[in-house]
Design a protein around this motif. Structure first.
Motif, PDB file in Angstrom:
ATOM      1  N   UNK A   3       0.912  -1.179   0.015  1.00 29.28           N
ATOM      2  CA  UNK A   3      -0.105   0.063   0.100  1.00 29.28           C
ATOM      3  C   UNK A   3       0.827   1.217   0.003  1.00 29.28           C
ATOM      4  N   UNK A   4       2.232   1.138   0.598  1.00 29.80           N
ATOM      5  CA  UNK A   4       3.046   2.401   0.620  1.00 29.80           C
ATOM      6  C   UNK A   4       3.247   2.882  -0.420  1.00 29.80           C
ATOM      7  N   UNK A   5       3.670   1.883  -1.564  1.00 33.45           N
ATOM      8  CA  UNK A   5       3.975   2.388  -2.637  1.00 33.45           C
ATOM      9  C   UNK A   5       3.019   2.977  -3.673  1.00 33.45           C
ATOM     10  N   UNK A   6       1.789   2.413  -3.454  1.00 30.13           N
ATOM     11  CA  UNK A   6       0.656   3.054  -4.321  1.00 30.13           C
ATOM     12  C   UNK A   6       0.237   4.335  -3.741  1.00 30.13           C
ATOM     13  N   UNK A   7       0.339   4.525  -2.173  1.00 34.85           N
ATOM     14  CA  UNK A   7       0.241   5.625  -1.539  1.00 34.85           C
ATOM     15  C   UNK A   7       1.213   6.864  -1.995  1.00 34.85           C
ATOM     16  N   UNK A   8       2.250   6.299  -1.930  1.00 32.47           N
ATOM     17  CA  UNK A   8       3.440   7.346  -2.218  1.00 32.47           C
ATOM     18  C   UNK A   8       3.329   7.892  -3.857  1.00 32.47           C
ATOM     19  N   UNK A   9       2.928   7.086  -4.646  1.00 35.26           N
ATOM     20  CA  UNK A   9       2.697   7.349  -6.060  1.00 35.26           C
ATOM     21  C   UNK A   9       1.594   8.255  -6.198  1.00 35.26           C
ATOM     22  N   UNK A  10       0.308   7.995  -5.627  1.00 34.36           N
ATOM     23  CA  UNK A  10      -0.660   8.733  -5.749  1.00 34.36           C
ATOM     24  C   UNK A  10      -0.523  10.160  -5.016  1.00 34.36           C
ATOM     25  N   UNK A  11      -0.001  10.167  -3.906  1.00 27.95           N
ATOM     26  CA  UNK A  11       0.279  11.550  -3.196  1.00 27.95           C
ATOM     27  C   UNK A  11       1.320  12.369  -3.706  1.00 27.95           C
ATOM     28  N   UNK A  12       2.365  11.733  -4.637  1.00 28.98           N
ATOM     29  CA  UNK A  12       3.256  12.671  -5.432  1.00 28.98           C
ATOM     30  C   UNK A  12       2.530  13.233  -6.393  1.00 28.98           C
ATOM     31  N   UNK A  13       1.854  12.373  -7.209  1.00 33.08           N
ATOM     32  CA  UNK A  13       1.112  13.200  -8.347  1.00 33.08           C
ATOM     33  C   UNK A  13       0.023  14.229  -8.067  1.00 33.08           C
ATOM     34  N   UNK A  14      -0.721  13.751  -6.783  1.00 32.64           N
ATOM     35  CA  UNK A  14      -1.882  14.815  -6.127  1.00 32.64           C
ATOM     36  C   UNK A  14      -1.237  16.072  -5.831  1.00 32.64           C
ATOM     37  N   UNK A  15       0.034  16.079  -5.101  1.00 33.93           N
ATOM     38  CA  UNK A  15       0.682  17.081  -4.673  1.00 33.93           C
ATOM     39  C   UNK A  15       1.119  18.049  -5.794  1.00 33.93           C
ATOM     40  N   UNK A  16       1.653  17.354  -7.017  1.00 38.55           N
ATOM     41  CA  UNK A  16       1.797  18.275  -8.080  1.00 38.55           C
ATOM     42  C   UNK A  16       0.668  18.845  -8.881  1.00 38.55           C
ATOM     43  N   UNK A  17      -0.565  18.260  -8.788  1.00 34.81           N
ATOM     44  CA  UNK A  17      -1.707  18.567  -9.479  1.00 34.81           C
ATOM     45  C   UNK A  17      -2.308  19.712  -8.702  1.00 34.81           C
TER      46      UNK A  17
END
Length: 257
Positions: A3-17
């Motif tokens: 779950x941490x990989x998925x959370x990190x990927x989504x969080x990074x993209x959301x922060x930029x967006x």
């Protein structure tokens, strides 16, 4: 699932967006020619560097390995193979036939032992399996590192294209904006693909490869000792080197109990 990989990927993209949406809309950062240059160029360079089969395998392995926490803990493997060693001392090597495991590498090792192959052949087969698994992870990691290296470079290429277009149309103010958009957004697209997707996945593949190799070496060492008739307690002590020091105390307590 990791779950941490998925959370990190989504969080990074959301922060930029969210940063993009602070004073503008997403359409402001969408430029089809610039996106085509970066995505298409990166894909083309990747195909030049690697075979298509290697690229497809890399993506399959990335999504199956990085987003799933399928690698077992060494402590669990030590407990399982110690139980196998005790079973063999009681019932002989054929006693392994009744053992069921979810680990495919351990299942293969057990089947080789039960089929009555020579210890040398079993060790060679397991060593080949370890080597092939390691090579698959290495190729996948190289593919994503290649994407991470190519995307920013293609983005800079798109920036040069946009600047050339802008300089050639300085007499037409209406064309300066689209050309400048290509010049700036291609760099953004390249950095986005590299830093938020490709390179993090490459690092995670490297970590997964190290975990997988450690576990396979643990199993191969265990099977070799089992076929030699090694004492289960001694074997468990030898295998403790594969376990983190903070987790060894629990194994020691279990052996003493």
């Amino acid at each position: 699932m990791d779950i941490l990989t998925l959370v990190g990927l989504i969080a990074g993209i959301l922060i930029v967006i969210l940063a993009m949406l602070a004073n503008a809309t997403l359409l402001t950062f969408f430029n089809l020619p610039g996106l085509a240059i970066v995505v298409g160029g990166t894909f083309a360079v990747t195909l030049i560097k690697f075979r298509l089969s290697s690229v497809m395998s890399a993506f399959r392995l990335a999504f199956s390995a990085t987003f799933t926490d399928r690698v077992e803990r060494p402590t669990d493997l030590v407990r399982e193979v110690s139980e196998l060693a005790r079973l063999v001392r009681k019932e002989g090597i054929l006693g392994l036939e009744s053992h069921e495991t979810d680990n495919p590498f351990l299942r293969k090792a057990v089947n080789l032992c039960v089929d009555g192959h020579a210890p040398e052949l079993v060790e060679e087969a397991l060593a080949q399996e370890i080597q092939q698994t390691t090579e698959r992870y290495e190729v996948s990691e190289r593919v994503f590192r290649g994407i991470g290296d190519s995307a920013p470079a293609i983005g800079m290429l798109g920036t040069l294209v946009g600047l050339v277009q802008m300089l050639n149309t300085l007499d037409d103010p209406s064309s300066i904006g689209p050309a400048m958009a290509i010049a700036l957004l291609t760099t953004l697209y390249g950095a986005f693909i590299a830093q938020l997707i490709a390179l993090p996945l490459a690092d995670k593949l490297q970590l997964k490869a190290e975990d997988e190799q450690r576990n396979q070496l643990l199993i191969a060492t265990s099977i070799r000792n089992i076929m030699r008739g090694e004492n289960p307690r001694v074997m468990a002590e030898l295998l403790s080197s594969f376990v983190n020091p903070e987790h060894r105390k629990g194994l020691v307590a279990e052996r003493e109990a």
